[in-house]
Scaffold this active site. Structure first.
Site, mmCIF file in Angstrom:
data_model
loop_
_atom_site.group_PDB
_atom_site.id
_atom_site.type_symbol
_atom_site.label_atom_id
_atom_site.label_comp_id
_atom_site.label_asym_id
_atom_site.label_seq_id
_atom_site.Cartn_x
_atom_site.Cartn_y
_atom_site.Cartn_z
ATOM 1 N NE ARG A 102 -0.492 -0.377 -7.479
ATOM 2 C CZ ARG A 102 -0.545 0.006 -6.449
ATOM 3 N NH1 ARG A 102 0.140 -0.099 -5.245
ATOM 4 N NH2 ARG A 102 -2.588 -0.088 -5.858
ATOM 5 C CG HIS A 129 0.588 -3.800 0.317
ATOM 6 N ND1 HIS A 129 1.528 -2.404 0.046
ATOM 7 C CD2 HIS A 129 -0.275 -3.326 0.057
ATOM 8 C CE1 HIS A 129 1.726 -2.080 -0.395
ATOM 9 N NE2 HIS A 129 -0.400 -1.863 -0.485
ATOM 10 C CD GLN A 132 -1.533 0.867 3.902
ATOM 11 O OE1 GLN A 132 -1.061 0.535 2.275
ATOM 12 N NE2 GLN A 132 -1.581 1.542 4.508
ATOM 13 C CG ASP A 222 -8.460 -3.490 1.290
ATOM 14 O OD1 ASP A 222 -8.606 -2.752 0.766
ATOM 15 O OD2 ASP A 222 -7.573 -4.157 1.518
ATOM 16 C CB CYS A 262 -4.550 0.460 3.206
ATOM 17 S SG CYS A 262 -5.730 -0.901 2.247
ATOM 18 N NE ARG A 290 2.463 2.517 1.223
ATOM 19 C CZ ARG A 290 1.866 2.328 0.543
ATOM 20 N NH1 ARG A 290 0.319 1.826 0.699
ATOM 21 N NH2 ARG A 290 2.745 1.688 -0.901
#
Length: 303
Positions: A102, A129, A132, A222, A262, A290
């Site tokens: 990450r 991502h 996701q 988001d 998300c 996820r």
């Protein structure tokens, strides 16, 4: 060597396979059927950015598959400054079977993947991502039975999450619409990649959120200010004010429309409490997915 860095790198068949496997793994988890597919495997988690969902979903998923995870804080690893990315990648490949990263810069992922000898998974970068995006499509499939032909309206800026989801939609026959203020759409680099590798028909960008959601099966939002954009916060709050996902905007969409986020949500900014806690919202189902999507990725890379 296979990696999972960006959904644009996957074929339609590979993406469909991962979705099917994620659904299978979720069903097995619900029925408490044990799995040992990662028995004896060790997966490292290097996080330069803080995380809750990504870290816990990976650690839990790895444990459910019989593997072991090691959390390695980014400030201790020192990617690119304590030692070169190449030296880190060559060294860590001796100890681990796979690496989840990450990171602030997508180039960090590319550097490690190109010099190490173990699979690398993008747990989030500034560019994409993919974990996701995979979970998002799985959620749409669960909500509607199939994702094909559905319309997802992303109300926000053309960020890493939007890029990954747009690619997934383009691969699997969904319509993706970006509803954003002028100047916050997709950049030219992404447009060039998408039209060259996904489809010549680039997703629509609409600057009126009400017009955008009229045919939506899913409204997705988001945060307006991501990590690293703190200096832009006040300007973004002003520019995105009319793009809030609230009861009024939801009422302009078809009655069957669902809402995704998300997470984490900044309630009162990009989304209101009544929508977040209302019957149309499937954000927590999405969050749970996820883990199962990531389990599918781990098996695909390591099994």
């Amino acid at each position: 060597m296979k990696h999972f860095l960006n959904l644009i790198d996957l074929t339609t068949d590979e993406l469909s396979h991962l979705l099917a496997e994620a659904a299978r793994l979720k069903d097995a988890h619900t029925r408490r059927i044990p799995s040992h597919s990662l028995s004896g495997r060790v997966v490292g988690l290097v996080f330069e950015k803080p995380s809750l969902r990504t870290r816990v979903s990976f650690e839990s998923g790895i444990a459910q598959l019989g593997g072991t995870s090691l959390y390695l804080p980014g400030n201790e690893v020192g990617l690119g400054w304590r030692e070169s990315l190449a030296d880190f990648a060559r060294t860590i490949s001796n100890y681990l079977d796979a690496l989840v990263l990450r990171v602030y810069r997508h180039e960090t992922l590319d550097g490690i993947a190109s010099t190490g000898s173990i699979p690398v998974i993008n747990g989030l970068s500034d560019w994409s991502h993919p974990c996701q995006g995979l979970a998002d499509i799985l959620t749409v499939r669960e909500l509607f039975g199939t994702e094909t032909g559905r319309t997802i309206v992303f109300v926000g800026d053309g960020n890493n999450v939007a890029r990954s989801l747009a690619v997934g939609c383009g691969r699997l026959g969904m319509r993706f619409v970006l509803a954003c203020p002028i100047g916050y759409g997709f950049d030219d680099r992404f447009k060039a990649q998408y039209t060259a590798r996904v489809s010549p028909d680039f997703p629509r960008e609409v600057n009126d959120p009400i017009a955008a959601v009229r045919g939506a099966d899913v409204i997705y939002t988001d945060v307006w200010t991501s990590m690293g954009q703190e200096a832009e916060r006040e300007e973004r709050l002003r520019r995105f004010e009319s793009f809030q996902v609230n009861a009024d905007l939801l009422s302009k969409a078809p009655s069957h429309c669902k809402v995704l986020h998300c997470l984490p949500a900044h309630r009162g900014e990009e989304i209101t409490d009544d929508v977040m806690d209302g019957p149309a919202c499937a954000a927590f189902q999405q969050a749970g997915n996820r883990m199962h999507a990531q389990k599918a990725v781990l098996e695909w890379l390591l099994k």
